[in-house]
Enzyme design. Structure first.
Site, PDB file in Angstrom:
ATOM      1  N   GLY A  20       6.693   4.658 -17.390  1.00 32.89           N
ATOM      2  CA  GLY A  20       6.142   5.829 -16.698  1.00 32.89           C
ATOM      3  C   GLY A  20       6.149   5.687 -15.188  1.00 32.89           C
ATOM      4  CG  HIS A 177      -5.713   3.587  -5.800  1.00 26.71           C
ATOM      5  ND1 HIS A 177      -5.780   4.756  -6.487  1.00 26.71           N
ATOM      6  CD2 HIS A 177      -5.407   3.905  -4.536  1.00 26.71           C
ATOM      7  CE1 HIS A 177      -5.522   5.748  -5.657  1.00 26.71           C
ATOM      8  NE2 HIS A 177      -5.292   5.261  -4.466  1.00 26.71           N
ATOM      9  CE  LYS A 181      -6.632   3.133  -0.067  1.00 28.77           C
ATOM     10  NZ  LYS A 181      -5.254   3.012   0.408  1.00 28.77           N
ATOM     11  CG  HIS A 239     -10.412   7.948  -4.823  1.00 28.67           C
ATOM     12  ND1 HIS A 239     -10.278   6.919  -5.727  1.00 28.67           N
ATOM     13  CD2 HIS A 239      -9.359   8.757  -5.023  1.00 28.67           C
ATOM     14  CE1 HIS A 239      -9.179   7.126  -6.436  1.00 28.67           C
ATOM     15  NE2 HIS A 239      -8.613   8.231  -6.028  1.00 28.67           N
ATOM     16  CE  LYS A 330      -3.920  16.749  -3.513  1.00 27.02           C
ATOM     17  NZ  LYS A 330      -3.558  15.402  -3.082  1.00 27.02           N
TER      18      LYS A 330
END
Ligand code: NAP
Length: 483
Positions: A20, A177, A181, A239, A330
């Site tokens: 994937g 994720h 960082k 996040h 965005k």
């Protein structure tokens, strides 16, 4: 400064969904970089699994192609053949019965076992059940699951229950994720390893905190997925919430997975419900040659938000009266993620001609160019009398920590290494995820049950004007969105 590299133990890592997008773009190139860095011992093995019927050689070719595509600088790396030798492949349908015996035969006793579920969440239950039934995953095996972890409290709870039927919480690694960082982890180091900041880290000295995660891209190409999600689900609930937790949490008694996560959970539980006046949602329009959200999402009636700005309050002693302003969206002006801790003004100024008062700010940049800067006021150099000027004490982590700025492991590399090491500190615990959904659910369901549309905004801007108003009405302003 060169970081110390400590090899992990021997492991078998099975990647379900190895053909994937996520596996090819992030997981496998990330594993290759750790291999090239010398992080893996001789006995490290990676087993791909998906429905596609292929043999080990075809899988290795596919991984070679993925690395050539997604990590172009390493396509001809001399370490590549050694990495490919670690790989094998078993065709498996998560919902079928074929392939499990072969997978079992490939797993070695006595090494760390990890299973990365890089597949749709609707398959997690099937995978977990078959791993248990075929006696493939031992009691210390680890499973790694990707976002989205549910789309509301009920579905997150159902997923947790599904996994809990076969695995203990200490075996489950829910990836966010953002937590991998470098800078995000440094938040904890800065706060809890220095005497400098923590005494000031409270309502007496901090005026407000602002967190911005801005992207320039729209949703074209993954509009169908995004339209079911929106910025609140896709970014804020996970996040941005994690960033709020790391800024706001009390010092854990030890840097230990459960101690850290206990403190983060307390922050989420202390969040006040958000009144409608404290949240703005937006949707980008068309601009230049670029389509607007509705066209990108291929849904002319969509009311899904591509932008959210909100004011959070944390009802505890430390943060009484300190607003946390969050925004993410965005098609904004620049791609940037940062946290700014804005300190109060000094109680009394002894200087006459200082111009506009400038408060101290600790700005933590997550991207681009991870690092931190602390804005301090100094005397403007020169003979012009005592005038103040604000200068940044600047630290770029890449410059400070890597020889050429390219040596820092990315978030996926770090998180997968933590899985092999059995360190859950940077992974979300089930109760944390549920608490974050419990906070986000009322906002989302009010939007979904109402008839209002998100505020439109022009691409390449800072989002809708109403988001600026959210801070202006408090006599504050957002930092400029710039790369
Ligand atoms: P994808 O490109 O659609 O890949 C899905 C993978 O699952 C493929 O390898 C597919 O291979 C395999 N698969 C599908 N049905 C299967 C079945 N019944 N049994 C076994 N394998 C099956 O999806 P993706 O983008 O890689 O995303 C994977 C997961 O990561 C999702 O949960 C997604 O939400 C999450 N995620 C992705 C990203 C990203 O950037 N892509 C970011 C964050 C989170 P076959 O067709 O060969 O079976």
């Amino acid at each position: 400064m060169v970081s110390r590299l400590i090899q992990v133990e021997d492991f078998d890592l099975v990647i379900f969904g190895a053909t994937g997008d996520l596996a090819r773009r992030k997981i496998l190139p990330g594993l290759f970089r750790r291999h090239a860095a010398g992080q893996f011992p001789q006995g490290a093995r990676i087993i791909g699994a998906a429905r596609t019927d292929m043999d080990d050689a075809a899988f290795r070719d596919d991984v070679r192609a993925a690395i050539a595509e997604f990590d172009t600088s390493r396509r001809d790396s001399p370490e590549l053949p050694g990495f490919l030798d670690r790989l094998s492949y078993v065709p498996i349908d998560a919902r079928g019965e074929g392939g499990w015996a072969e997978l079992r035969a490939r797993m070695r006793p006595g090494v760390v076992q990890a299973f990365y579920f890089s597949v749709a969440p609707s398959l997690f239950g099937d995978l977990a059940e078959r791993l248990a039934r075929h006696d493939i995953a031992g009691p210390d095996a680890r499973i790694v699951v990707e976002k989205p972890f549910g789309r509301d409290l009920a579905s997150a709870r159902a997923l947790n229950e599904t996994l809990a039927r076969h695995f203990a919480e200490r075996q489950i690694y829910r990836i966010d994720h953002y937590l991998g960082k470098e800078t995000v982890q440094n938040l904890m180091a800065v706060r809890f390893a220095n005497m400098l900041f923590e005494p000031l880290w409270n309502a007496h000295y901090i005026d407000h905190v602002q967190i911005t995660v801005a992207e320039t891209v729209g949703v074209a190409g993954r509009g169908a997925y995004y339209d079911q999600s929106g910025a609140m689900r896709d970014m804020v609930q996970n996040h941005l919430m994690q960033l709020v937790c790391l800024i706001a949490m009390e010092p854990p008694f030890h840097f230990d997975p459960n101690a850290v996560r206990d403190e983060k959970l307390k922050v989420i539980r202390a969040l006040e419900p958000i009144p409608p006046a404290d949240i703005v949602r937006g949707q980008y329009g068309a601009g230049g040659a670029e389509a607007g959200y509705l066209a990108d999402a291929e849904n002319p009636d969509s009311r899904t938000e591509s932008f959210v700005a909100l004011k959070l309050r944390i009802a505890n002693w430390r943060w009484q009266g300190v607003p946390f302003y969050l925004r993410t969206g965005k098609r904004l002006r620049a791609r940037t993620s940062e946290i700014a801790v804005v300190f109060r003004e000094p109680p009394h100024s002894i200087f006459d001609d200082t111009g506009e008062p400038q408060t101290n700010q600790l700005v933590i940049r997550l991207q681009p160019n991870e690092g931190m800067n602390l804005k301090v006021n100094i005397k403007e150099p020169g003979p012009g009398g005592m005038r103040l000027v604000q200068v940044p004490l600047d630290m770029s982590f890449a410059e400070a920590l890597g020889p050429d700025g390219t040596d820092m492991p990315d978030a996926y590399e770090r998180l997968i290494t933590d899985v092999i090491r059995g360190n859950q500190t940077l992974f979300m615990r089930g109760d944390e995820v549920e608490a974050a959904w419990a906070w986000a659910d009322p906002v989302i369901s009010a939007w979904e049950s109402g008839s209002a549309r998100p505020e439109p905004y022009d691409p390449g801007t800072s989002g809708p004007d109403q988001a600026l108003g959210l801070m202006h009405r408090d006599g504050r302003r957002w930092r400029e969105i710039k790369a």
